[in-house]
Design an enzyme around this catalytic site. Structure first.
Site, PDB file in Angstrom:
ATOM      1  N   GLY A   1      -0.289   4.431  -5.769  1.00 47.58           N
ATOM      2  CA  GLY A   1      -0.019   3.614  -6.655  1.00 47.58           C
ATOM      3  C   GLY A   1      -0.086   2.005  -6.422  1.00 47.58           C
ATOM      4  O   GLY A   1       0.639   1.130  -6.566  1.00 47.58           O
ATOM      5  N   ALA A   2      -1.397   1.894  -5.687  1.00 47.89           N
ATOM      6  CA  ALA A   2      -1.615   0.457  -5.336  1.00 47.89           C
ATOM      7  C   ALA A   2      -0.746  -0.216  -4.469  1.00 47.89           C
ATOM      8  O   ALA A   2      -0.757  -1.475  -4.416  1.00 47.89           O
ATOM      9  CB  ALA A   2      -1.819  -0.377  -6.557  1.00 47.89           C
TER      10      ALA A   2
ATOM     11  N   SER B   1      -5.146   7.640  -3.154  1.00 41.35           N
ATOM     12  CA  SER B   1      -5.340   6.162  -3.539  1.00 41.35           C
ATOM     13  C   SER B   1      -4.652   5.350  -2.358  1.00 41.35           C
ATOM     14  O   SER B   1      -4.931   5.608  -1.162  1.00 41.35           O
ATOM     15  CB  SER B   1      -4.761   6.210  -4.691  1.00 41.35           C
ATOM     16  OG  SER B   1      -5.040   4.812  -5.557  1.00 41.35           O
ATOM     17  N   ALA B   2      -3.465   4.873  -2.712  1.00 44.66           N
ATOM     18  CA  ALA B   2      -2.690   3.965  -1.548  1.00 44.66           C
ATOM     19  C   ALA B   2      -2.152   4.962  -0.730  1.00 44.66           C
ATOM     20  O   ALA B   2      -2.245   4.689   0.645  1.00 44.66           O
ATOM     21  CB  ALA B   2      -1.694   3.231  -2.150  1.00 44.66           C
TER      22      ALA B   2
ATOM     23  N   ASP C   1     -14.453   7.569  -9.422  1.00 47.78           N
ATOM     24  CA  ASP C   1     -13.334   7.072  -9.084  1.00 47.78           C
ATOM     25  C   ASP C   1     -12.798   5.536  -9.427  1.00 47.78           C
ATOM     26  O   ASP C   1     -11.788   5.317  -9.690  1.00 47.78           O
ATOM     27  CB  ASP C   1     -13.142   7.139  -7.656  1.00 47.78           C
ATOM     28  CG  ASP C   1     -11.853   8.010  -6.757  1.00 47.78           C
ATOM     29  OD1 ASP C   1     -10.840   7.833  -7.702  1.00 47.78           O
ATOM     30  OD2 ASP C   1     -11.742   8.648  -5.743  1.00 47.78           O
TER      31      ASP C   1
ATOM     32  N   HIS D   1     -10.226   8.286 -11.280  1.00 47.81           N
ATOM     33  CA  HIS D   1      -9.056   8.159 -10.300  1.00 47.81           C
ATOM     34  C   HIS D   1      -7.995   8.836 -10.693  1.00 47.81           C
ATOM     35  O   HIS D   1      -7.333   8.904 -11.889  1.00 47.81           O
ATOM     36  CB  HIS D   1      -8.856   6.646 -10.183  1.00 47.81           C
ATOM     37  CG  HIS D   1      -8.215   6.300  -9.018  1.00 47.81           C
ATOM     38  ND1 HIS D   1      -8.553   6.796  -7.577  1.00 47.81           N
ATOM     39  CD2 HIS D   1      -6.925   5.602  -8.871  1.00 47.81           C
ATOM     40  CE1 HIS D   1      -7.655   6.200  -6.972  1.00 47.81           C
ATOM     41  NE2 HIS D   1      -6.546   5.706  -7.493  1.00 47.81           N
TER      42      HIS D   1
END
Length: 568
Positions: A137-138, A224-225, A349, A468
Site C-alpha cells: 500500500g505504498a 509491493s511495499a 507491474d 500490479h
C-alpha cells in the site's frame, strides 16, 4: 420365564446398543478438531473454528495484540497483557491512514494486532511451518485483512492455510506519517512501521508454538511495499535467527520508492502543515500534534505527468537510520545469507502507476506521443542528465523500426514503468542474494496472467498483461473461495501458486513439500539466471533465463557508468 418373554428383552438390548453406536458415530462426525483456548505471553486467547471439508478444520484468531498501543514516533513495546480470555473473533481496526481520496482519515493509532489461521486434519496440528504476511500500500495505506467486499477479505488466510497445510499470520503496522515520517536524525529516525513488522515477527517466533507452529520455520511474504518490507526484514540485523525463508512479490528494498534518502525535507513540509517549527523543536512538536492532522499532512501529490512520474512522489518510505537499516540495503545482503528467498514481479507491474503519468496508454483511440517516452525516461534518469536520457531512449526504442505501431509505443511505456519501478530492482536483489548466500537458496519468477479487465469494453487495453496486485487473488485462493467470479483456468493458477509458495515455506524448495507442481522451478544463480513464468498455462516451456538481461544491464551497468550531474 418362557422364551417368548426373552425375545423383547434381547431385541431391546440390541436396539439400545445400536442407538449407542449411532450416537457415538454422530459424536465423532460432529467432533471439532480445535486448539480451543490458547495461552500466549500476554494471556489466553480464544478464536473461532470452522469445518472446511471432510475431516478438515481451521482455527481462526483475529485481533490478537502483538505490542502495546504505540507511542507517537517511537518503537513498539511489548503488550502488558490482559486478564481472562481474549475473544479473538474480529479484525482490529487498520492503522490510522488516509482514505483513497486523501481528504479524510480512517483507522486508529491502536492498531498493532495480528490474525492467525491454523489448519487441522483428524488431529490438532503441531510443528507446522508458518507464513507471515506483510501487506502493501505504498507505505501509505492498507490493513492486515486487506480490501473487503461483502465481508470477503482479500487477505483471508483460510484457503492458503487449509490447502497448503501451513499456519498463516497477517499483521498490522503503522503507515503514512505515523509510520514513516523522519527528521533524518536521532530525534525522530523513522522506520516505525518496519519496527512494528519486526515486533510482530518476534511475537510469532516467541508464541507460535502454542498455536501448533514451528518457530524455527517462519516464512515472511508480502507484496509491493509489503514485498519491500519483507526484503528489509531479511536485511536488518534485528531479525537474526528468526526468519528462515522470505518471498517478495513486486517489491524489494532496492526499489526507487522504498528508501527516502532526504527525509528531513518532507518532514519540514508536514511540520509546516500542522503549525510546527522546522528547527530543533520540530520533533517534539510533531509528537504532540493531532494524529489525524499529521496523517492528512502526509498526503502525496497525485497530480503527475511524464516529467513528474507519480512513483517519484512516494516519499514516505524507509530511512537509513543506523539502527534498523545500518547501511544502504545493497550492502546488507550478508544478513540474508542463510535465508531462502523467492522474488519476482508481474510482467506489467508498472502499468498501475505509469498510466497516471501517461493516460493515453489506456486509450484505444488516442495515440501515445513518442515524446512522452522520452520525457518519462528523462525523469527516471534525471541524475545522469541528457546523456542518460538519450541512452535510455535508444535502448527502449531499438525494436521500434521506422514506423512503430500504436500498441508498440504504449507497451514500451508500460515496460519502462515496470522495469524502473519493480522488475530491475527485483532482479538486482536476486543477484545480490544469490551472490551473498551461504545456505540460502534463491528463486526468481515472472507473473504473467493477463489482467481480467483487459478488453474492448474495459478501461484496460486488450494487450494488458498482469498489472500490479494481480497476483494477490491467486496466492490467497480467491478462485476457490469465490468460485463464481473465476474460470477453471484461474483455479489451476491459484493451485500452482499455493503449491509453490507453501512447498517453499515447508522445505525451502518450491518443488518439494507435499503439493504437486506443473513444472520444476530451477534455482536462480548468477550463471544461468533462470526463472519461472507463472500463469494458468505454466508448463515445461515456462522456465526461462536471463530475464530482460539487456534492460538489467542498462539500468545497473551502462547507466551507472555515466557521470552524475546535479541538474541541467
Amino acid at each position: 420365564m418362557s422364551c417368548g418373554h426373552l425375545v423383547p428383552t434381547v431385541w431391546s438390548v440390541r436396539m439400545a446398543k445400536l442407538e449407542i453406536l449411532v450416537l457415538v458415530a454422530v459424536a465423532v462426525f460432529l467432533e471439532t478438531v480445535s486448539l480451543g483456548v490458547v495461552t500466549t505471553e500476554g494471556g489466553r486467547v480464544q478464536g473461532e473454528n470452522f469445518s472446511v471439508g471432510y475431516r478438515r478444520y481451521v482455527d481462526r484468531f483475529r485481533g490478537i495484540p502483538f505490542a502495546a498501543p504505540p507511542k507517537r514516533f517511537e518503537k513498539p513495546q511489548r503488550h502488558p497483557g490482559w486478564d481472562g480470555t481474549l475473544k479473538a473473533t474480529a479484525f482490529a481496526r487498520r492503522c490510522l491512514q488516509l482514505n483513497l481520496l486523501q481528504i479524510d482519515t480512517m483507522g486508529d493509532e491502536d492498531c498493532l494486532y495480528l490474525n492467525i489461521w491454523v489448519p487441522h486434519g483428524t488431529t490438532v496440528s503441531t510443528n507446522l511451518p508458518v507464513m507471515v504476511w506483510i501487506y502493501g500500500g505504498a507505505f501509505l495505506l492498507g490493513g492486515s485483512m486487506g480490501a473487503n467486499f461483502l465481508d470477503i477479505y482479500l487477505y483471508d488466510g483460510q484457503e492458503l492455510a487449509d490447502r497448503g497445510n501451513v499456519i498463516v499470520v497477517t499483521l498490522g503496522y503503522r503507515v503514512g506519517s505515523l509510520g514513516f515520517l523522519s527528521t533524518g536524525d536521532s530525534s525522530m529516525p523513522g522506520n516505525y512501521g518496519l519496527w512494528d513488522q519486526q515486533a510482530a515477527i518476534a511475537w510469532v517466533y516467541r508464541n507460535i508454538r502454542a498455536f501448533g507452529g514451528n518457530p524455527s520455520n517462519i516464512t515472511v511474504f508480502g507484496e509491493s511495499a509489503g514485498g519491500a518490507s519483507v526484503s528489509f526484514q531479511t536485511l536488518t540485523p534485528h531479525n537474526k535467527g528468526m526468519i528462515r525463508r522470505a518471498i517478495s512479490q513486486s517489491g524489494v528494498a532496492l526499489c526507487p520508492w522504498a528508501v527516502n534518502r532526504n527525509p528531513r525535507e518532507y518532514a519540514e513540509q508536514v511540520a509546516r502543515k500542522v503549525n510546527c517549527p522546522t528547527d530543533s523543536r520540530m520533533a517534539a512538536c510533531l509528537k504532540m500534534a493531532d494524529p489525524k492532522a499529521l496523517t492528512l499532512a502526509g498526503s502525496i501529490d497525485i497530480i503527475s505527468s511524464p516529467d513528474k512520474p507519480i512513483v517519484n512522489n512516494l516519499v514516505l518510505a524507509a530511512t537509513i537510520d543506523g539502527d534498523f537499516l545500518p547501511d544502504e540495503p545493497q550492502n546488507l545482503f550478508h544478513n540474508a545469507a542463510a535465508i531462502d528467498y523467492i522474488a519476482g514481479a508481474n510482467d506489467m507491474d508498472g502499468h498501475l502507476f505509469i498510466a497516471l503519468d501517461v493516460p493515453s496508454i489506456n486509450s484505444q483511440l488516442v495515440d501515445t506521443d513518442p515524446n512522452d517516452v522520452k520525457r518519462v525516461l528523462a525523469a527516471f534518469t534525471k541524475e545522469k542528465g541528457s546523456i542518460g536520457a538519450t541512452k535510455a531512449y535508444s535502448t527502449y526504442t531499438s525494436h521500434w523500426g521506422s514506423n512503430p505501431s500504436r500498441e508498440t509505443i504504449k507497451k514500451t511505456v508500460v515496460a519502462i514503468g515496470t522495469d524502473y519501478t519493480f522488475l530491475i530492482p527485483t532482479q538486482t536483489a536476486l543477484y545480490l542474494h544469490a551472490e551473498a548466500a551461504t545456505t540460502g537458496r534463491t528463486y526468481s519468477y515472472l507473473f504473467s496472467e493477463p489482467n481480467r479487465m483487459g478488453g474492448l469494453l474495459s478501461p484496460y487495453p486488450s494487450w494488458m498483461g498482469a498489472d500490479h496486485t494481480d497476483d494477490l487473488q491467486f496466492v490467497f485462493g480467491k478462485p476457490f473461495s469465490t468460485p463464481l467470479g473465476y474460470w477453471d483456468s484461474h483455479r489451476n493458477l491459484s493451485g500452482y501458486m499455493i503449491a509453490y509458495w507453501t512447498n517453499f515455506a515447508k522445505t525451502g524448495d518450491p518443488n518439494s513439500g507435499g503439493l504437486s507442481v506443473p513444472v520444476t522451478w530451477p534455482r536462480f544463480n548468477s550463471n544461468t539466471h533462470q526463472f519461472l513464468e507463472l500463469n494458468h498455462d505454466t508448463n515445461s516451456k515456462s522456465v526461462g533465463n536471463q530475464q530482460r538481461l539487456t534492460y538489467v544491464q542498462f539500468w545497473t551497468r551502462d547507466l551507472q557508468s555515466l557521470p552524475t550531474v546535479a541538474s541541467e
